[in-house]
Design an enzyme around this catalytic site. Sequence first.
Site: not given
Ligand code: ZN
Length: 174
Positions: A47, A52, A103-104, A145-146, A149
Site C-alpha cells: 500500500g 509518502q 511502512c515504506l 494504515h494508509e 497516512h
Molecule cells: Zn505506511
Amino acid sequence: MSVRTIITPDNEVLRKKARRVADFADEKLQRLIDDMVETMLDAPGVGLAAPQVAESQRVIVIRLPDDEESLEEYGRDAGILHVVVNPEIIKSSRDTVEGVEACLSIPGFFGKVDRHVAVTVKGQDRHGRDIRIKARDWLARVFQHEIDHLDGVLYIDKASEIWRASPEGEATEE
Ligand code: ZN
C-alpha cells in the site's frame, strides 16, 4: 509512469493532514496515481499513500500480492488493485486484532498494531465515481494504515511494540 522517492519522517509532508481531491480531470492527479502504483510495486509494498511521495493529497493505492503463498493467505483479496481518492472509513467492526506492520516510510522497523478486523471504506475512484469497499483481515489493516497516512498518522504512533528488522530483513523481536 515513474517511480517516485518515498519520503521518511524527516520530511514534514508525512505529518501533515492531506487535502481532499476535487479536480479529477487534472492530468497531474492521474499521473500521481500511476506513479504511486508503480512506486508501490517497485518498493515492493502492499500500500502507499500520496503523502509518502510528498504529495499532500487524499489518495491511496493498495495491492496485496498474488504469489502462491499470498493467494492462500489473502484469498480473493490477492492481486486486486485498489485506488481510492478521498477515502473515509464509514464503518468499523467492534472486534480488533493485533498484527505486525511495517511502512515504506520507516524502513527497517516493524511494530505490533491493534486494528479493526473489518472496515467499510467509501471514497471515489480515479475518475471521481463513488465507490465503497468492504475489507476484512489483512486488507482492512492496510486500508486503516494508509488512511492514517492522510491525517499524518504513522503506525509507530499506535504500535504497542516496535522493533528493528535483522540485517537479513527478517523480523526479530528485541
Ligand atoms: Zn505506511
